[in-house]
Design an enzyme around this catalytic site. Structure first.
Site, mmCIF file in Angstrom:
data_model
loop_
_atom_site.group_PDB
_atom_site.id
_atom_site.type_symbol
_atom_site.label_atom_id
_atom_site.label_comp_id
_atom_site.label_asym_id
_atom_site.label_seq_id
_atom_site.Cartn_x
_atom_site.Cartn_y
_atom_site.Cartn_z
ATOM 1 C CE LYS A 1 -40.684 -33.833 21.974
ATOM 2 N NZ LYS A 1 -42.038 -33.644 21.402
ATOM 3 N NE ARG B 1 -43.545 -27.454 25.080
ATOM 4 C CZ ARG B 1 -42.987 -28.474 25.737
ATOM 5 N NH1 ARG B 1 -42.225 -29.336 25.080
ATOM 6 N NH2 ARG B 1 -43.187 -28.625 27.035
#
Length: 275
Positions: A221, A255
């Site tokens: 991210k 995740r």
């Protein structure tokens, strides 16, 4: 710390890995890579062989300012993929990444075992009663607004306190409908600045007051690549660093796009915790 997935009890006292499968053309890291079924099967086979416990399928990109996808298109994308994966990997545990109750219902009816909702039921009032009727585990994430508006909604007085209050209310609401297996996700990158993401990660152990399993989704991210001044494609090392921190702060599910490296993080942190 157990969840019931299609009749199988999964023990989350030992952290687990959730592999990300985006069947979208526009996800921030792997958009468009896995749209053909042979490519999808190959990728899932790789993730399972590397140790993924769950595969999370998303057919609607939730990256900042992501374009709208109709409910019909989201369902059509999912149905074909879910059917093929269950036929190919009969023991697979699938999660569906959606904020729409109708999509969740179709996915579970086709064999999906977990619903992963970025909005915690706030974008579709039918989601919580639907999940309760489906009797599947529910991952609820913290977010403000929707994928198109969330990055304009980053003003907090005390972000960790406000996220905790948010989860307290959403958990109570989910329980009132009869949802028993709940996992919480602080929502890294969703309605949060880079600095706020790190504050949440640094204080993540405080969410243990909610007494529910915690999912961390930091994989590749912007909170990593903006700090390192590189790209999502170059953010694997940074992902492993932050996954390690998340595990030390109490994460029970990672995740990730890169399963092998996440499994290694869990093995090493587990070894450290035994000393």
């Amino acid at each position: 710390m157990t969840i019931n997935c299609n009749g199988t009890l999964i023990d989350l006292s030992v952290p687990k890995v959730m592999g990300i499968l985006n069947v979208t053309p526009n996800s921030f890291y792997d958009g468009g890579k896995h749209r053909e079924i042979n490519s999808i099967i190959h990728q899932v086979d790789k993730m399972l062989s590397e140790g993924a416990d769950f595969i999370d399928i998303g057919a609607y990109s939730s990256k900042p300012s992501a374009e709208f996808v109709s409910e019909k298109e989201e369902i059509e994308r999912l149905k074909v993929v879910v059917k093929e994966l269950i036929n190919t990997f009969p023991n697979i545990i699938l999660s569906v990444d959606t904020f729409r109750a109708a999509v969740a219902k179709v996915a579970v009816e086709h064999g999906v075992a977990i619903v992963n909702d970025i909005s915690a039921g706030l974008l579709d009032e039918k989601m919580l009663p639907t999940v309760a009727d489906l009797k599947v585990p529910y991952i609820m994430m913290h977010m403000r607004g929707n994928p198109q508006s969330m990055q304009s909604l980053t003003k907090y007085d005390d972000i960790v306190k406000e996220i905790t209050f948010y989860f307290s209310e959403r958990i109570q609401k989910a329980r009132s409908f009869g949802i028993s297996d709940i996992i919480i996700d602080p929502g890294f990158g969703f309605a949060k600045t880079v600095e706020q993401n790190y504050e949440v990660l640094n204080k993540m152990e405080l969410f243990s007051i909610l007494e529910l399993p915690l999912l961390a989704g930091v994989s590749r991210k912007s909170m990593i690549y903006k700090v390192l001044e590189n790209t999502p494609q170059e953010a694997l090392n940074g992902t492993s660093v932050l996954n390690t921190v998340a595990l030390q702060k109490g994460a029970k599910i990672l995740r990730v796009h890169d399963v092998k490296e996440a499994v290694e993080c869990i093995k090493l942190v587990s070894k450290l915790n035994k000393i």
